[in-house]
Design an enzyme around this catalytic site. Structure first.
Site, PDB file in Angstrom:
ATOM      1  N   LYS A  86     -33.156 -29.079  39.226  1.00  0.00           N
ATOM      2  CA  LYS A  86     -33.881 -27.874  40.206  1.00  0.00           C
ATOM      3  C   LYS A  86     -33.171 -26.177  39.973  1.00  0.00           C
ATOM      4  CE  LYS A  86     -34.290 -27.010  45.744  1.00  0.00           C
ATOM      5  NZ  LYS A  86     -33.830 -27.056  47.135  1.00  0.00           N
ATOM      6  N   SER A 161     -36.812 -28.604  50.341  1.00  0.00           N
ATOM      7  CA  SER A 161     -37.304 -27.267  48.972  1.00  0.00           C
ATOM      8  C   SER A 161     -37.080 -28.179  47.662  1.00  0.00           C
ATOM      9  CB  SER A 161     -36.195 -26.477  48.865  1.00  0.00           C
ATOM     10  OG  SER A 161     -34.680 -26.740  49.154  1.00  0.00           O
ATOM     11  N   SER A 185     -33.618 -31.750  52.059  1.00  0.00           N
ATOM     12  CA  SER A 185     -34.588 -30.823  50.819  1.00  0.00           C
ATOM     13  C   SER A 185     -34.191 -32.071  49.621  1.00  0.00           C
ATOM     14  CB  SER A 185     -33.831 -29.291  50.214  1.00  0.00           C
ATOM     15  OG  SER A 185     -34.302 -28.500  51.114  1.00  0.00           O
TER      16      SER A 185
END
Length: 476
Positions: A86, A161, A185
């Site tokens: 990420k 996210s 997330s």
């Protein structure tokens, strides 16, 4: 007898252990596997799962890892395995934007501790995944790097996210992606993408080199096809770190070894009424089917009561608003126009909470930790759906549940906030699909630092159901 033909794409669709075996049996080379990963990334580019791809660098490392294997240097099952990060996790020499314009030119001077651990294990980091700006949102609608799209359905949200991470694993462009989880997330994108994903206990994995959202809630962990693959990756990135004083000094167990222990004698609880209330019918039915499967595997499945859950989402929202606003106070003042509108509004809203509100939210967390500690005296694990609904459409603000429209932003934390508030580990595994063929996820909660137990429960379920083996059409 000569081994049957194995294509790099076939290997990429399999498990980490299967890929490790193929590499060592010379059925595929590391450069071929990494090339297949890069080809899959290119083929699924319209889903916007990646903000950066390190093609040249990844192939260079692949050739080096192949040379090591050829020379007899075996670093373990992650050697030569394509993995993504990420984009709020540092990788030396590459940009870490955290999905923002403010950090667009931020080049990491050093690896995050977890990145360094992956490299030591021989994993090959092929790219950075798209995310909601500064991890402060659940849609991965990103005004700076583009909207990410769920691989399972046109114009469906991948949530966030860590939305890009979920897509990357669902399309099998990588074997795993490391995401971050504050209010859900990792688990929420894993649920809507039909993959597995674990939020470890707070302190199990170092946050050094990871851009923070909320200091007292943040964790990092893997999204992968299966609980087994999550176990392999988590074992590498977990452990004490002098760069992060919050990390636990407790020994990291062999998660892989724990997967195969039978479930006989294990007590599995579901929260009476709470685990099956305010959820869509397909989610409720899949959840009940999962409970029945655990019973058939020898676990004792029983309802439990945990009082005082009504405020859990509110408490997490207060903390998950106040702490980011403190982190971003100076940038909001000096560069407010560089934020996306939704994130700027949420950060500004965080200033509306008083110190009393924040302290009361943290006091509630301490109270809830005690309630869960008491519950874990009765059962070894607690089950809920991960989400009360399947993936909404991109931009959809409300979902219908039992005839009522419910706000997506807060309803998505109905179950995931339990682990976030208490700090216990939470694992998502796929348990079915709704009538539109959208994935449904199960959340498995276990006591603090008992990630192995959650992974064991997930693996044993996956061994007899197989939902994790399905992949979306975009990956075909």
């Amino acid at each position: 007898m000569a081994p049957s033909k194995t294509t790099p794409g076939d290997v990429l669709d399999g498990s980490i252990l299967e890929a490790a075996h193929a590499l060592r049996q010379r059925l595929v080379s590391v450069p071929e596997l990494v090339s297949a990963s890069l080809d899959r990334i290119a083929a699924t580019a319209p889903l916007n799962a990646y903000v950066a791809v390190f093609a040249e660098r990844a192939l260079e490392v692949a050739r080096a890892q192949q040379a090591l294997l050829d020379a007899g240097y075996d670093l373990g099952p992650l050697q030569g395995i394509p993995i993504a990060l990420k984009d709020n996790i540092d990788m030396a020499g590459e940009r870490t934007t955290a999905g923002s314009a403010i950090l667009r030119d931020n080049v990491a001077p050093a690896d995050a501790s977890l990145t360094a651990a992956l490299k030591r294990a021989g994993a090959i980091i092929v790219g950075k995944n798209n995310m909601h700006e500064f991890a402060w949102g659940g849609t991965t609608i990103n005004p700076h790097y583009g909207t990410a799209v769920n691989a399972w359905g046109e114009r469906r949200t991948p949530s966030g996210s860590s939305g890009g991470s979920g897509i990357a694993v669902a399309t099998r462009s990588v074997f795993a992606s490391i995401g971050t989880d504050t209010g859900g997330s990792i688990r929420i994108p894993a649920s809507v993408s039909g993959v597995s994903g674990i939020r470890p206990s707070i302190g199990r994995v170092s946050n050094a080199g990871v851009h923070p959202l909320a200091w007292t809630l943040d964790t990092s962990g893997p999204l992968a096809k299966s609980a087994e693959d999550c176990a392999l990756v988590l074992r590498i990135i977990a452990g004490n770190d002098v760069r992060d004083l919050q990390t636990s000094t407790a020994r990291v167990p062999d998660y892989l070894a724990e997967l195969y222990r039978p479930l006989a004698g294990l007590r599995v609880g579901w929260i009476d009424d709470y685990s099956v209330s305010n959820v869509q019918p397909a989610v409720r039915e899949a959840f009940k089917a999962a409970l029945a499967t655990y019973a058939s595997l020898g676990a004792t499945v029983l309802p439990i009561r945990i009082p005082d859950l009504d405020a859990v989402v509110d408490a997490v929202v207060v903390i998950d608003a106040a702490e980011p606003s403190a982190i971003h106070a100076r940038w909001l003042r000096d560069r407010g126009g560089d934020y996306g509108a939704d994130v700027r509004a949420q950060l500004e809203a965080g200033f509306a909470f008083s110190a009393v509100d924040y302290v009361q939210a943290q006091r509630y967390r301490a109270h809830l930790r005690q309630r869960f500690a008491e519950a874990f005296l009765e059962v070894d694990a607690i089950l809920t759906p991960t989400l009360p609904y399947t993936a909404p459409r991109i931009g959809q603000g409300f979902v219908e549940i039992d005839g009522h429209d419910r706000d997506v932003l807060t309803t998505n934390m109905q179950f995931t906030s339990l682990a976030s508030a208490t700090g216990v580990p939470g694992l998502n595994v796929p348990i079915g699909f709704d009538h539109e063929d959208m994935p449904i996820g199960l959340q498995i909660l276990t006591p603090e630092l008992q990630e192995g137990r959650a992974l064991r429960l997930g693996h044993q379920l996956q061994a007899v159901t197989g939902f994790h083996r399905r992949k979306p059409g975009a990956a075909a």
